[in-house]
Design an enzyme around this catalytic site. Structure first.
Site: not given
Ligand code: FPP
Length: 239
Positions: A68, A17, A19, A193, A65-66
């Site tokens: 985003r 985590d 980035n 998560s 994460n989709w």
């Protein structure tokens, strides 16, 4: 008193985590941070044999994460393809066995084909086992495993009375892997998560403030030293 302290963890799992924040702090787009993060994966993987770590699992893309932006999602998928293209030969020649976990159904066919090919190319390697979680979520994995298990019950090939935790574990994406001994999360967030929910029942956790692109072999070695001092009881009392 029995010595319950550990040597190196056999299996380390990492939630990479930070980035985005790392890139933003440099006035760069988020993908710049993901690219730097990819380089850290290579560095940490290379350090594993010397540090006694046989299995390394990294969380590259979650089922959440989709959500985003389209640009970031596409950029990450491109990065995964580039990583496979660039690293395949070195991974094969350096004894790395690569596996992917997660639901492949939503991934683009070209990426899935590259993932399958890399798994085939490296399947006989045994120096270190790299598992990359893409479109992975712990609850989703357990749900998919349960569906497959239920199909076997329906087909009459599995006796429902015989189902226990060990049976379910055989249907998980991670069925051939040992449970992680240690889970590391970078960037100061202290939550898991949806990562390896089932498998981390008895894992040690290490939450560190360092952002993933700043993670290094030295920090990794220090975390492993701390791990070696911990006492793991698996629900029992110290003797
Ligand atoms: C979390 O940081 C990181 C990701 C969702 C992507 C991780 C992917 C890589 C490191 C790419 C390379 C990996 C492989 C194996 C090719 P974040 O974007 O949530 O950071 P933030 O919390 O600072 O926004």
């Amino acid at each position: 008193m029995k010595d319950n302290t550990q040597a190196a963890p056999r299996h380390v799992a990492i939630i990479m985590d930070g980035n985005g924040r790392w890139a933003q702090a440099r006035g760069k787009p988020r993908l710049y941070g993901h690219r730097a993060g990819g380089r850290r994966v290579r560095e940490i993987l290379t350090a594993c044999p010397d540090l006694g770590v046989k299995y390394l699992t990294v969380f590259a893309f979650s089922t959440e994460n989709w959500k985003r932006t389209q640009a970031e999602v596409t950029g990450l998928m491109t990065l995964f393809k580039r990583y496979i293209t660039r690293e395949a030969t070195a991974l094969r020649d350096n004894g790395v066995c690569v596996r992917f976990i997660g639901d492949r159904i939503r991934l683009e066919p070209k990426l899935v084909e590259m993932m399958d090919n890399l798994e085939k190319l490296t399947k006989d390697n045994d120096l270190v086992h790299l598992t990359v979680a893409i479109n992975y979520g712990g609850r989703d994995e357990v749900a998919r495993a349960t569906k497959r298990l239920a199909c076997d019950v329906k087909a009459g090939t599995l006796d429902p009375e015989a189902v226990d935790a060990e049976t379910l574990a055989k249907y998980l994406d991670t069925c051939v892997l040992p449970d992680p001994d240690l889970v590391i999360r970078t960037s100061g967030e202290a939550r898991i998560s949806n990562f390896l929910l089932w498998q981390s029942a008895y894992s040690e956790y290490e939450f560190i403030d360092t952002l993933w692109p700043d993670f290094s072999r030295e920090i990794f070695a220090e975390i492993l030293e701390n791990f070696a001092k911990r006492e793991r009881r698996y629900g029992a009392v110290a003797q």
